[in-house]
Enzyme design. Structure first.
Site, PDB file in Angstrom:
ATOM      1  N   LYS A 178     -12.083  -3.624  -4.983  1.00 43.38           N
ATOM      2  CA  LYS A 178     -13.388  -3.753  -4.320  1.00 43.38           C
ATOM      3  C   LYS A 178     -14.520  -3.229  -5.214  1.00 43.38           C
ATOM      4  O   LYS A 178     -15.358  -2.428  -4.785  1.00 43.38           O
ATOM      5  CB  LYS A 178     -13.389  -3.050  -2.966  1.00 43.38           C
ATOM      6  CG  LYS A 178     -12.306  -3.573  -2.023  1.00 43.38           C
ATOM      7  CD  LYS A 178     -12.828  -4.041  -0.705  1.00 43.38           C
ATOM      8  CE  LYS A 178     -11.798  -4.711   0.170  1.00 43.38           C
ATOM      9  NZ  LYS A 178     -10.396  -4.315   0.032  1.00 43.38           N
ATOM     10  N   ASP A 183       0.837  -1.200   0.000  1.00 46.27           N
ATOM     11  CA  ASP A 183       0.000   0.000   0.000  1.00 46.27           C
ATOM     12  C   ASP A 183       0.871   1.248   0.000  1.00 46.27           C
ATOM     13  O   ASP A 183       0.837   2.045   0.936  1.00 46.27           O
ATOM     14  CB  ASP A 183      -0.941  -0.022   1.208  1.00 46.27           C
ATOM     15  CG  ASP A 183      -1.916  -1.189   1.123  1.00 46.27           C
ATOM     16  OD1 ASP A 183      -2.372  -1.488   0.002  1.00 46.27           O
ATOM     17  OD2 ASP A 183      -2.198  -1.809   2.154  1.00 46.27           O
ATOM     18  N   PRO A 225     -23.159  -4.277 -14.104  1.00 47.26           N
ATOM     19  CA  PRO A 225     -22.372  -5.066 -15.049  1.00 47.26           C
ATOM     20  C   PRO A 225     -21.685  -4.233 -16.132  1.00 47.26           C
ATOM     21  O   PRO A 225     -20.498  -4.437 -16.420  1.00 47.26           O
ATOM     22  CB  PRO A 225     -23.412  -6.035 -15.641  1.00 47.26           C
ATOM     23  CG  PRO A 225     -24.400  -6.228 -14.534  1.00 47.26           C
ATOM     24  CD  PRO A 225     -24.492  -4.878 -13.871  1.00 47.26           C
ATOM     25  N   GLY A 231      -5.600  -9.324   7.424  1.00 47.87           N
ATOM     26  CA  GLY A 231      -5.733  -9.255   8.889  1.00 47.87           C
ATOM     27  C   GLY A 231      -4.560  -9.890   9.607  1.00 47.87           C
ATOM     28  O   GLY A 231      -4.596 -10.124  10.815  1.00 47.87           O
ATOM     29  N   ILE A 232      -3.496 -10.177   8.858  1.00 49.65           N
ATOM     30  CA  ILE A 232      -2.308 -10.827   9.421  1.00 49.65           C
ATOM     31  C   ILE A 232      -1.339  -9.758   9.929  1.00 49.65           C
ATOM     32  O   ILE A 232      -1.196  -8.700   9.322  1.00 49.65           O
ATOM     33  CB  ILE A 232      -1.581 -11.644   8.323  1.00 49.65           C
ATOM     34  CG1 ILE A 232      -2.553 -12.572   7.592  1.00 49.65           C
ATOM     35  CG2 ILE A 232      -0.397 -12.416   8.898  1.00 49.65           C
ATOM     36  CD1 ILE A 232      -3.102 -13.697   8.389  1.00 49.65           C
ATOM     37  N   ALA A 263     -17.829  -2.620  -7.149  1.00 52.74           N
ATOM     38  CA  ALA A 263     -19.209  -2.810  -6.683  1.00 52.74           C
ATOM     39  C   ALA A 263     -20.148  -1.980  -7.532  1.00 52.74           C
ATOM     40  O   ALA A 263     -20.870  -1.115  -7.039  1.00 52.74           O
ATOM     41  CB  ALA A 263     -19.318  -2.419  -5.208  1.00 52.74           C
TER      42      ALA A 263
END
Lengths: 211, 211
Positions: free
Chosen positions: B60, B10, B65, B164-165, B62
């Site tokens: 992500k 990031d 189509p 989340g690691i 969203a």
């Protein structure tokens, strides 16, 4: 009277986009662009278009708060007037966007068939979340007047932006009659041979209509 | 043995990003980037990073189509290995992405508190939709082992990618024990003084562990 038109300019060719934006910019409420335009032309297209009109970035953001913060930081210098984001990822993600200072417009329903399974049945809760997060406006369908009326009746101080006009079946007059503050119009304008005349005609139609 | 690490880079500074990607690229499974990176450096950063490793675009997505189709068209020439998209907006939107030919990884749960209201309670239905849409993989939390186990047990032929690691509490060993195929690791790698040694150590830890 201020125009009620948000011109959705889904173009990825720089020349055509700048040409039409410079033509109609002063006579629409805002110009809306989406990811394909930004991917094609880079984020500076937001700043360049903002010289002709307010710019709404239809990014449909749906990430965690920290990523939302980083995205808003990246476009802050491009002067976006508003950014569109999903409400379904939660109030914390929406609030983070609102805290950037740029207006946020929340999606509380969508037009594709698939969205009837998870998203659309929850429009009431999504509106509550949007309202509590302090967003500026919401997106509600301009081609589903029943739902549009229901959504508008609960909008509080939020503005209602309605897509689905023209090619997708909605009428801008009926959409405003049923609660839209602004109508999002795409192909009807940018595919017209004379986009400015089209915009002026729509503005006049709306101005002359008794709502 | 093939690495199980997806390095989440990031970063928005070109030099740092290219430097770390060239250092670790051959020793991770893939590199993941998000919108802030693409906004900062333009879409060609996808193609440039793909010379060092597979690239997963964590967009992500969203949208409807048609917009999904246009987004995939815009990045097709940049050789993305996979794109992350939400299942929440419906199977038609997911299927359109899958039909682009690029691998799609679906979000069926998120880590922010706000996502517990609408998204996370529907993970089972979202997984069904993902599976039926033909996506390649799903995103499931590497810091919530109970949910991770439940999700993994229903994954069918989909791969499980777990964030989340590290900084966010999850352990890569326990995450894999509980069903992750790949662990998404960010700051633990890119904030380390010696990112390559860090990657090699994690690879070795995983290789030596008896699962």
């Amino acid at each position: 009277m201020e125009s009620r038109i948000v011109a959705s300019l889904d173009l990825t060719d720089e020349k055509s986009l700048i040409k039409i934006a410079s033509l109609i910019g002063e006579n629409v409420f805002a110009i809306k662009i989406n990811w394909p335009t930004v991917l094609s032309l880079g984020k500076t297209i937001i700043g360049r278009l903002s010289k002709f009109s307010k710019v709404i970035c239809d990014f449909k953001l749906a990430d965690i708060p920290n990523t939302h913060r980083l995205i808003m930081e990246q476009i802050a210098d491009q002067n976006p007037w508003a950014v569109i984001a999903h409400a379904f990822v939660g109030k914390d993600s929406l609030s983070e966007l609102v805290s950037s200072g740029t207006r946020i417009i929340s999606v509380v329903s969508m037009s594709n068939e698939g969205s009837n399974r998870h998203l659309n049945p929850r429009w009431k809760e999504l509106m509550e979340d949007a309202l509590e997060s302090g967003v500026y406006g919401i997106v509600a369908p301009g081609n589903n007047y029943g739902l549009l009326r229901q959504i508008s009746s609960r909008k509080g101080n939020m503005k209602v932006f309605s897509p689905g006009i023209g090619a997708q079946g909605g009428s801008y007059i009926e959409s405003i009659e049923n609660g839209s503050d602004y109508v999002i119009i795409g192909r009807t304008i940018y595919s017209d041979e004379d986009p400015l005349s089209k915009v002026l005609k729509i503005n006049l139609d709306i101005e002359n209509h008794k709502f």
